[in-house]
Design a protein around this motif. Structure first.
Motif, PDB file in Angstrom:
ATOM      1  N   TYR A  89       0.814  -1.229   0.000  1.00 39.82           N
ATOM      2  CA  TYR A  89       0.000   0.000   0.000  1.00 39.82           C
ATOM      3  C   TYR A  89       0.840   1.269   0.000  1.00 39.82           C
ATOM      4  O   TYR A  89       0.364   2.329  -0.384  1.00 39.82           O
ATOM      5  N   ILE A  90       2.095   1.163   0.438  1.00 43.98           N
ATOM      6  CA  ILE A  90       2.984   2.330   0.336  1.00 43.98           C
ATOM      7  C   ILE A  90       3.185   2.650  -1.138  1.00 43.98           C
ATOM      8  O   ILE A  90       3.329   3.802  -1.533  1.00 43.98           O
ATOM      9  N   ASP A  91       3.151   1.598  -1.960  1.00 44.92           N
ATOM     10  CA  ASP A  91       3.057   1.799  -3.401  1.00 44.92           C
ATOM     11  C   ASP A  91       4.203   2.643  -3.940  1.00 44.92           C
ATOM     12  O   ASP A  91       3.988   3.667  -4.588  1.00 44.92           O
ATOM     13  N   HIS A 103      -5.675   7.591  -1.273  1.00 44.22           N
ATOM     14  CA  HIS A 103      -4.208   7.619  -1.215  1.00 44.22           C
ATOM     15  C   HIS A 103      -3.617   6.635  -2.200  1.00 44.22           C
ATOM     16  O   HIS A 103      -2.712   6.964  -2.970  1.00 44.22           O
ATOM     17  N   TYR A 104      -4.140   5.423  -2.204  1.00 50.70           N
ATOM     18  CA  TYR A 104      -3.597   4.376  -3.060  1.00 50.70           C
ATOM     19  C   TYR A 104      -3.772   4.741  -4.538  1.00 50.70           C
ATOM     20  O   TYR A 104      -2.863   4.564  -5.347  1.00 50.70           O
ATOM     21  N   LEU A 105      -4.935   5.291  -4.887  1.00 53.63           N
ATOM     22  CA  LEU A 105      -5.186   5.673  -6.279  1.00 53.63           C
ATOM     23  C   LEU A 105      -4.363   6.881  -6.692  1.00 53.63           C
ATOM     24  O   LEU A 105      -3.903   6.981  -7.810  1.00 53.63           O
ATOM     25  N   SER A 106      -4.209   7.812  -5.748  1.00 56.43           N
ATOM     26  CA  SER A 106      -3.453   9.043  -6.024  1.00 56.43           C
ATOM     27  C   SER A 106      -3.887   9.679  -7.343  1.00 56.43           C
ATOM     28  O   SER A 106      -3.076   9.986  -8.203  1.00 56.43           O
ATOM     29  N   SER A 107      -5.170   9.866  -7.477  1.00 59.32           N
ATOM     30  CA  SER A 107      -5.733  10.374  -8.721  1.00 59.32           C
ATOM     31  C   SER A 107      -6.871  11.334  -8.444  1.00 59.32           C
ATOM     32  O   SER A 107      -7.851  10.966  -7.783  1.00 59.32           O
ATOM     33  N   ILE A 108      -6.760  12.533  -8.949  1.00 59.01           N
ATOM     34  CA  ILE A 108      -7.860  13.473  -8.763  1.00 59.01           C
ATOM     35  C   ILE A 108      -9.078  13.025  -9.567  1.00 59.01           C
ATOM     36  O   ILE A 108     -10.206  13.082  -9.086  1.00 59.01           O
ATOM     37  N   LEU A 109      -8.845  12.501 -10.759  1.00 60.70           N
ATOM     38  CA  LEU A 109      -9.972  12.057 -11.587  1.00 60.70           C
ATOM     39  C   LEU A 109     -10.696  10.870 -10.957  1.00 60.70           C
ATOM     40  O   LEU A 109     -11.886  10.678 -11.186  1.00 60.70           O
ATOM     41  N   GLY A 110      -9.962  10.092 -10.158  1.00 58.04           N
ATOM     42  CA  GLY A 110     -10.543   8.871  -9.606  1.00 58.04           C
ATOM     43  C   GLY A 110     -11.004   9.007  -8.168  1.00 58.04           C
ATOM     44  O   GLY A 110     -11.313   8.002  -7.514  1.00 58.04           O
ATOM     45  N   ARG A 111     -11.065  10.235  -7.652  1.00 51.57           N
ATOM     46  CA  ARG A 111     -11.486  10.433  -6.266  1.00 51.57           C
ATOM     47  C   ARG A 111     -12.797   9.718  -5.963  1.00 51.57           C
ATOM     48  O   ARG A 111     -13.730   9.771  -6.755  1.00 51.57           O
ATOM     49  N   TYR A 112     -12.875   9.150  -4.783  1.00 51.69           N
ATOM     50  CA  TYR A 112     -14.097   8.447  -4.391  1.00 51.69           C
ATOM     51  C   TYR A 112     -15.302   9.380  -4.409  1.00 51.69           C
ATOM     52  O   TYR A 112     -16.392   9.001  -4.828  1.00 51.69           O
ATOM     53  N   ASP A 113     -15.084  10.622  -3.986  1.00 52.34           N
ATOM     54  CA  ASP A 113     -16.230  11.538  -3.878  1.00 52.34           C
ATOM     55  C   ASP A 113     -16.606  12.203  -5.196  1.00 52.34           C
ATOM     56  O   ASP A 113     -17.605  12.911  -5.261  1.00 52.34           O
ATOM     57  N   GLY A 114     -15.788  12.004  -6.233  1.00 51.74           N
ATOM     58  CA  GLY A 114     -16.129  12.574  -7.535  1.00 51.74           C
ATOM     59  C   GLY A 114     -15.911  14.078  -7.648  1.00 51.74           C
ATOM     60  O   GLY A 114     -16.258  14.682  -8.671  1.00 51.74           O
ATOM     61  N   ASP A 115     -15.310  14.677  -6.631  1.00 51.67           N
ATOM     62  CA  ASP A 115     -15.161  16.136  -6.640  1.00 51.67           C
ATOM     63  C   ASP A 115     -13.916  16.528  -7.433  1.00 51.67           C
ATOM     64  O   ASP A 115     -12.928  17.032  -6.888  1.00 51.67           O
ATOM     65  N   VAL A 116     -13.988  16.327  -8.719  1.00 52.66           N
ATOM     66  CA  VAL A 116     -12.813  16.393  -9.582  1.00 52.66           C
ATOM     67  C   VAL A 116     -12.331  17.816  -9.847  1.00 52.66           C
ATOM     68  O   VAL A 116     -11.167  18.163  -9.605  1.00 52.66           O
ATOM     69  N   TYR A 117     -13.220  18.666 -10.359  1.00 50.92           N
ATOM     70  CA  TYR A 117     -12.748  19.936 -10.907  1.00 50.92           C
ATOM     71  C   TYR A 117     -12.183  20.902  -9.874  1.00 50.92           C
ATOM     72  O   TYR A 117     -11.138  21.502 -10.094  1.00 50.92           O
ATOM     73  N   PRO A 118     -12.841  21.066  -8.716  1.00 48.12           N
ATOM     74  CA  PRO A 118     -12.230  21.958  -7.714  1.00 48.12           C
ATOM     75  C   PRO A 118     -10.842  21.474  -7.308  1.00 48.12           C
ATOM     76  O   PRO A 118      -9.952  22.278  -7.032  1.00 48.12           O
ATOM     77  N   ASN A 119     -10.661  20.155  -7.284  1.00 50.35           N
ATOM     78  CA  ASN A 119      -9.373  19.637  -6.853  1.00 50.35           C
ATOM     79  C   ASN A 119      -8.316  19.715  -7.944  1.00 50.35           C
ATOM     80  O   ASN A 119      -7.133  19.845  -7.641  1.00 50.35           O
ATOM     81  N   LEU A 120      -8.737  19.663  -9.192  1.00 52.37           N
ATOM     82  CA  LEU A 120      -7.764  19.912 -10.259  1.00 52.37           C
ATOM     83  C   LEU A 120      -7.265  21.351 -10.157  1.00 52.37           C
ATOM     84  O   LEU A 120      -6.077  21.635 -10.287  1.00 52.37           O
ATOM     85  N   TYR A 121      -8.216  22.246  -9.897  1.00 52.92           N
ATOM     86  CA  TYR A 121      -7.851  23.658  -9.795  1.00 52.92           C
ATOM     87  C   TYR A 121      -6.898  23.886  -8.618  1.00 52.92           C
ATOM     88  O   TYR A 121      -5.894  24.574  -8.736  1.00 52.92           O
ATOM     89  N   LYS A 122      -7.242  23.254  -7.522  1.00 48.21           N
ATOM     90  CA  LYS A 122      -6.426  23.394  -6.319  1.00 48.21           C
ATOM     91  C   LYS A 122      -5.017  22.830  -6.541  1.00 48.21           C
ATOM     92  O   LYS A 122      -4.015  23.429  -6.158  1.00 48.21           O
TER      93      LYS A 122
END
Lengths: 670, 670
Positions: free
Chosen positions: A98-100, A618-637
């Motif tokens: 999981y440290i991946d 954490h494991y996915l480390s992907s803004i597009l794949g966030r569990y909550d789907g809150d993609v765009y604000p986090n891309l901006y951030k």
């Protein structure tokens, strides 16, 4: 900017999840394999996700030195956690998973220790293993050389026995004999298991394994005669660059005779080469184990990519049918589904075949223990082929998932570029995928020739015993729905595999020179091997389906995935089925129709099917794949973290932009 | 280490070159297209290769800031060279090509200026172009938004006309309307052409283009109301990270009314929206031009990858048949040839179709000038399809070439990881490749329906006029050698394309809802589109072959490549040919036999065929692809440059390795 928080992602994913037709928690258990495994995984993934030391999303921004140093920090911190929390071996291995982050640990635990266990005598094991287990030495596995990869027999490093001192003299006689690529070697390891030509009394006995100390245990400086370093930057941001793949040259380095790993053969004090009498097949267990790990890992890595692509395909909207309405979710489009859903199906298929390989491994160990080596050729072929197929599809599948995310997949914060770059070496290490397929093909040809002389093939090759029938009776289905039958599917894959192999055997039998013909028909042989391996995966998926699968709707949706996996292979390999005469183009067309119907059943469950992999953000480390789907604000951030944004006016402005704009280049020093 | 210089690479490549059966210098001319082009290219590539400022092999080692700053330096230096040497426009463009580093120049010269030329009135052009040509402004092209990629009509940015001040007010009303991805925007540009919904008098007139100043010409700081920055790290080391892909938000930014590009429509002083009466097809010329550039670029990028893979496949040796002899060159293996040689053939094929597109472009311009828009739908479809097909094959082909180089291909110094990472966005920009194929499919369906009503299709679609015959007469060949006929090949590709398109048309005609059916049969439609595009490429290759091609052996080897290109497509797409009934599996098998024979003819010429691309070592930036074949000593040398090797004992040793080895983690601060 009040509207900065307003995006549809979270509500869209909530709605997706509300449509799920099966028990996701039950599916999580199926994916994990057992409640015990799940418990360990759950504990470790949370431990890692909550520990700031294991933060990894900044990796693509770090330069090589910072990246490497940070990975050393993580390795040390992990070891501390393992000791402080008295983690079991399974927990420790799960923690590292999981440290991946590729590190010397992979080689120390995954190659150095197993090599000693497999090739050292018991006495030698008693000497080396305790040190390795407590990490008072760090070991790696130095096999490949600058000029020599897959062909172990071509290695040039020498170990010449000197009876006057009872030592081996390790030497790198040429530039191309430089050890090249071993992970953990470049900067971290104190020891390596290295492979060299054993020469005693002037005679070359071929490649053997030796333990060579390479760095001082006092100050970590390279030992006399050792030249060692890192080979440089590899594909991708982050990725495998956390690993110190290294080079190593020996300049007449002396090691005690006893540093030769002597389970299979030894050299006496007088310099006599002696075989131990142990069957060399005892090494097979380790090989099956490593390949099982690789196949299970393939399902893991593919599961990450499809999680990202599926969630973002639900969140992302593009074009639309009705004016004024939000655009259409891209997961609604048939092309998106036809590329994505078979990858979800492959993820589960690889998981189940990996699970089966675990039981195969147990069986192999028991047989070797009982000196029964009869199944080993078949096991060798099937594990070679499964390693080849699953890693190739996974690597391509990750990249396909990246493309399925459109432009944003190209940004590192999608997680997909790093996943691909870190994964793709799996196609090369532990046997190049192309070469492995030929090993499968050789086995198939041999098995077929034995069928001719009355010997019954067993295990995954048993169907070849039935080749007469498989080669003559064609598929009889006339209605699309008939495709939704495990028997129909398996027979189709058996017939295709048997016919392709049979056609190759016929061609080879006609050729005057078998070896030249094998080369000549390499492409056909590879195709036959691939068909054989796909059959195995389909069969193991079906076997899984025929077992008891608890949970509301779980078996039902897995059944759909099983058909998607098989029918998509029928579609992709239509040429095989048509050219061997087993299917008509009408039957292929019916298969495609069924595939489309299956996609419709997958659609409402797609997000839940990837949720069942239960990956942490954490494991996915992907803004597009966030569990909550809150993609765009986090891309901006995330963009605000880019180092180039540290200054509003860019660093090179005065030196390199202003002179262009002001036509002052002639006066500028560039 | 006297033997450090001894490797076989150079002598091997010398021997390869001595076996060449054609005039390489004559082939260089064929590749360049004309003596004039070749002269410019030769001059520019040497200018770049000899200038230390343009050094690029260290790119994968640089952190983002250094990488970006260095790319600004190169851009400035290039502009200085262009001015100092009074380079022509063609020379300047060639110079930038050989510098081979994504930068704001690509957008300034390739998008900003063409957009103004295409969409501004003559008066507006007089205002903006002189500033752009002398680079007293730097422009980019801001179209895509955080939430909106391919669907231009979905863009949210607003341009509201304010008659009280005679200005447009640019505004980003939502987070998802943030401009996202435009190259050159993040840190370099002073201006952009941006796309926004034109709103005047409360009415939304849809998407229009505007010139927006974004940074001060005094000090380069963002202008009031502008929020701008870089979006962050992208896939790969070096690669596109030299480019400042950016984000941009407008907070009620006012621009003069005249900053709207008014060639097609304008807004009057009173706020009235007026169409200019210019046909909107005048934009087609620019589109054809851009796509032609992309296809030619595809052939360039693929040519680099195959050069590297071919040379290294000749240098690299693995396994061997005879004991004591050097191992076998991997280029001798049938599987290596079957993966590599079709890519060499594709490289030439893409070159020739690009050349033909150049003439198509001239034809389109002439017709538009004469108000003849009749060919535009066909041109639109064919250029969409060719962009899609060639960029997809090139991206995959680069990655395939990397794999063909074995493990060493994974190191950045192979040049291939960076080439892939920098190239792969071509599959997405200027039209996503999947979406473009559907545009082709729509055209094909329309063309077929018009055939039904008696209208004759023209240009690349002319064969559809012959669909009756193509759909009914099957291939007649019975001998393998009959495949080596341009007529046989073209007829096969025409029949396949026509039959696939016909089958789709039939399915659509039966469906109650055409749009839903188009979605339902998306995969089949894409396949039909692909078949149409492959036919075009095959036809243009054959057209080239039917022209006069001077030089000893040049036409002969190109003929072999033409067959390799076509027959490999027959092999890959065997399912199409079989399922449409045009070919039997026996005929497919004959095609594969011929393909293998062709590979034998390519083999002695393989190295010369890639030498003919005439790439400098600077341009390739690949140790594996070095012209002299001296691979291994240079891999060793390059590893010494790795920053991790700056210190013999690694930086993290004291903090993170020693405490592990000495069991002192409890006392350590990690």
């Amino acid at each position: 900017m009040a509207d900065m928080t307003e995006t549809m992602g979270p509500s869209t994913l909530r709605e997706e999840r509300s449509k799920t037709q099966f028990d996701v928690e039950a599916m999580k258990l199926v994916w994990a394999g057992s409640a015990a495994h799940k418990k360990v995984a759950d504990k470790m993934k949370v431990l890692v996700a909550n520990d700031p030391v294991f933060e990894k999303s900044s990796r693509p921004r770090l330069d090589r030195k910072s990246l490497y140093k940070n990975s050393l920090r993580k390795a040390a911190h992990a070891w501390k956690l393992i000791q402080d929390n008295h983690l079991t071996e399974e927990e420790a291995s799960s923690l590292r998973h999981y440290i991946d982050e590729p590190s010397y640990n992979d080689l120390h635990w995954g190659m150095f220790i197993p090599a000693i266990k497999g090739q050292a005598t018991e006495e030698q094991q008693k000497k080396w293993l305790p040190q390795a287990y407590k990490m008072s030495i760090i070991g790696c596995y130095a096999q490949t050389e600058l000029g020599h990869g897959s062909n172990v027999q071509g290695l040039e490093t020498q170990a010449v026995f000197d009876p006057s001192t009872d030592e081996f003299v390790l030497n790198s006689p040429t530039l191309t004999s430089t050890k090249w690529w071993p992970g953990g070697l470049g900067k971290a390891s104190t020891h390596c298991v290295t492979y060299a030509r054993l020469i005693t009394d002037g005679k070359d006995y071929g490649i053997h394994a030796f333990i060579a100390p390479i760095r001082s245990l006092d100050d970590h400086s390279p030992l006399p005669g050792i030249t060692v370093g890192d080979i440089g930057v590899k594909f991708g941001n982050g990725g495998y660059n956390t690993m110190d793949n290294g080079f190593l040259r020996f300049d007449h380095v002396r090691i005690p005779r006893d540093n030769m790993l002597m389970k299979l053969a030894s050299v006496t004090r007088e310099g006599k080469y002696v075989k131990s009498g142990q069957p060399k097949q005892i090494g097979y267990g380790a090989m099956v184990y490593v390949r099982t790990t690789i196949v299970v890992d393939a399902s893991n890595m593919l599961s990450r990519a499809v999680t990202i692509a599926t969630r973002y395909s639900a969140v992302r909207r593009q074009f639309g049918t009705e004016k004024g309405k939000p655009e259409t979710q891209v997961i609604e489009y048939a092309t998106q589904q036809s590329r994505l859903f078979p990858l979800i199906a492959s993820t589960y298929a690889f998981r189940f075949v990996g699970e089966w390989m675990n039981s195969l491994y147990a069986d192999v160990l028991a047989r070797i223990e009982a000196n029964d080596f009869s199944t080993l050729p078949e096991v060798h072929a099937c594990t070679s082929g499964l390693k080849s197929i699953t890693t190739s599809i996974t690597a391509d599948g990750i990249e396909e998932c990246r493309k399925l995310c459109g432009g944003h997949g190209y940004a590192c914060n999608s997680g997909l570029p790093e996943l691909y770059a870190a994964y793709v070496p799996a196609c090369t290490y532990e046997g190049d995928n192309t070469i492995l397929l030929f090993q499968v093909a050789r086995f198939l040809m041999k098995a077929l020739s034995q069928v001719g002389s009355g010997k019954k093939p067993t295990g995954t090759a048993a169907y070849l015993g039935n080749i007469q029938k498989l080669a003559t009776e064609n598929c009889k289905i006339t209605q699309g729905r008939e495709w939704l039958s495990y028997d129909v599917i398996i027979e189709a894959f058996q017939a295709r595999a048997a016919r392709l192999a049979g056609a190759c055997a016929l061609k080879l039998s006609k050729a005057p020179n078998a070896e030249a013909a094998f080369e000549e028909f390499a492409t056909d042989l590879a195709e036959a091997a691939r068909a054989h391996c796909q059959l195995i995966i389909v069969e193991k998926f079906v076997e899984k389906m025929r077992s008891q699968i608890p949970g509301r709707g779980v078996a039902e949706i897995l059944e759909v995935l099983c058909y998607v996996y098989a029918l998509d292979l029928v579609r992709i390999n239509a040429a095989d089925f048509l050219s061997t005469g087993y299917l008509t183009s009408k039957q292929i067309s019916l298969a495609k129709d069924q595939l489309r119907s299956c996609f419709k059943k997958i659609r409402p469950n797609a997000v839940a099917l990837v949720d069942a992999f239960d990956h942490t953000d954490h494991y996915l480390s992907s803004i597009l794949g966030r569990y909550d789907g809150d993609v765009y604000p986090n891309l901006y951030k995330d963009a605000q973290e880019e180092p180039l944004n540290d200054s509003v006016v860019t660093e090179g402005y005065a030196a390199y932009i202003r002179p262009v704009l002001k036509n002052q280049l002639r006066q500028s020093k560039l």
